[in-house]
Enzyme design. Structure first.
Site, PDB file in Angstrom:
ATOM      1  N   GLN A  43      42.626  -6.192  -8.468  1.00 51.32           N
ATOM      2  CA  GLN A  43      42.545  -6.588  -9.870  1.00 51.32           C
ATOM      3  C   GLN A  43      41.565  -7.734 -10.103  1.00 51.32           C
ATOM      4  O   GLN A  43      41.182  -7.990 -11.240  1.00 51.32           O
ATOM      5  CB  GLN A  43      43.926  -6.964 -10.403  1.00 51.32           C
TER       6      GLN A  43
ATOM      7  N   CYS B 136      50.242  -3.905 -17.645  1.00 47.60           N
ATOM      8  CA  CYS B 136      49.368  -4.298 -16.539  1.00 47.60           C
ATOM      9  C   CYS B 136      48.198  -5.094 -17.092  1.00 47.60           C
ATOM     10  O   CYS B 136      47.611  -4.710 -18.111  1.00 47.60           O
ATOM     11  CB  CYS B 136      48.870  -3.041 -15.820  1.00 47.60           C
ATOM     12  N   LEU B 137      47.850  -6.167 -16.398  1.00 44.93           N
ATOM     13  CA  LEU B 137      46.707  -6.976 -16.827  1.00 44.93           C
ATOM     14  C   LEU B 137      45.412  -6.173 -16.828  1.00 44.93           C
ATOM     15  O   LEU B 137      44.501  -6.469 -17.596  1.00 44.93           O
ATOM     16  CB  LEU B 137      46.568  -8.199 -15.918  1.00 44.93           C
TER      17      LEU B 137
ATOM     18  N   GLY C 284      52.921 -10.571 -11.121  1.00 46.90           N
ATOM     19  CA  GLY C 284      52.339 -10.064  -9.880  1.00 46.90           C
ATOM     20  C   GLY C 284      50.865  -9.797 -10.096  1.00 46.90           C
ATOM     21  O   GLY C 284      50.426  -9.576 -11.231  1.00 46.90           O
TER      22      GLY C 284
ATOM     23  N   HIS D  69      48.658  -0.628  -6.803  1.00 46.88           N
ATOM     24  CA  HIS D  69      47.269  -1.097  -6.956  1.00 46.88           C
ATOM     25  C   HIS D  69      46.506  -0.993  -5.639  1.00 46.88           C
ATOM     26  O   HIS D  69      45.317  -0.683  -5.631  1.00 46.88           O
ATOM     27  CB  HIS D  69      47.224  -2.551  -7.441  1.00 46.88           C
TER      28      HIS D  69
ATOM     29  N   HIS E 206      54.783  -1.609  -8.392  1.00 45.36           N
ATOM     30  CA  HIS E 206      53.613  -1.642  -9.270  1.00 45.36           C
ATOM     31  C   HIS E 206      52.414  -2.253  -8.540  1.00 45.36           C
ATOM     32  O   HIS E 206      51.317  -1.685  -8.554  1.00 45.36           O
ATOM     33  CB  HIS E 206      53.954  -2.447 -10.536  1.00 45.36           C
ATOM     34  N   GLU E 207      52.626  -3.401  -7.904  1.00 42.42           N
ATOM     35  CA  GLU E 207      51.522  -4.071  -7.205  1.00 42.42           C
ATOM     36  C   GLU E 207      51.088  -3.280  -5.973  1.00 42.42           C
ATOM     37  O   GLU E 207      49.891  -3.180  -5.680  1.00 42.42           O
ATOM     38  CB  GLU E 207      51.906  -5.504  -6.830  1.00 42.42           C
TER      39      GLU E 207
END
Length: 171
Positions: A50, A87-88, A45, A133, A129-130
């Site tokens: 991000q 997480c990226l 995702g 963000h 999670h997304e």
């Protein structure tokens, strides 16, 4: 186009994202960038903040690629699960996070159609999670303060790396 991932310390990750007014060529281009960047970084995702865009869009591929525009979580189960997340935008940090086992989301897809869909287990975790963000929330905000303290040196190093990163696009 594959974009650079914004790291912990970048202010865009802490802003509440703005709604998308309409799905147009710019929106479609952003969606393509999100998918290309997500696949290039082996993510499941990726949210627009991000890659430096403060709009309420995220993409996810849990076996079925989906685009979430202006999502709203309209149901969260009381049943919770604890599982490890990463997480990226917070590289090389993995921590246990408690999330609802099931969620229902109302969103617009890339065709401008309103969708209401339920997710369970891992897919529900990714959606939450997304979605976070888009609210300016990172998974590390959801772990106990004792764990944040334990990993503080790692987090400080990521912030330093973020401050040194040049996000200017190169031809």
């Amino acid at each position: 186009m594959v974009k650079k991932i914004r790291l912990l310390g970048d202010p865009v990750l802490r802003k509440k994202s703005k709604n998308v007014e309409r799905v147009d060529e710019t929106t479609i281009s952003l969606i393509k960038d999100l998918f290309e960047t997500m696949y290039a970084t082996d993510g499941i995702g990726l949210a627009a903040p991000q890659i430096g865009v403060s709009l309420r869009i995220f993409v996810m591929d849990d076996g079925k690629p989906r685009v979430f525009i202006n999502p709203e979580i309209i149901y969260k189960s009381e049943e919770k699960e604890i599982a490890e997340e990463g997480c990226l935008s917070v590289p090389e940090v993995f921590e246990d996070v408690e999330r609802s086992k099931e969620v229902t989301v109302r969103y617009m897809n890339e065709h401008g159609e309103e969708v209401e869909e339920s997710f369970v287990d891992y897919s529900a975790r990714v959606v939450q999670h997304e979605y976070d963000h888009l609210q300016g929330v990172l998974f590390i905000d959801l772990i106990p303060s004792s764990r944040r303290f334990a990993i503080r040196k790692k987090l400080i190093e990521i912030v330093r790396q973020s401050q040194k990163t040049d996000y200017a696009e190169r031809p």
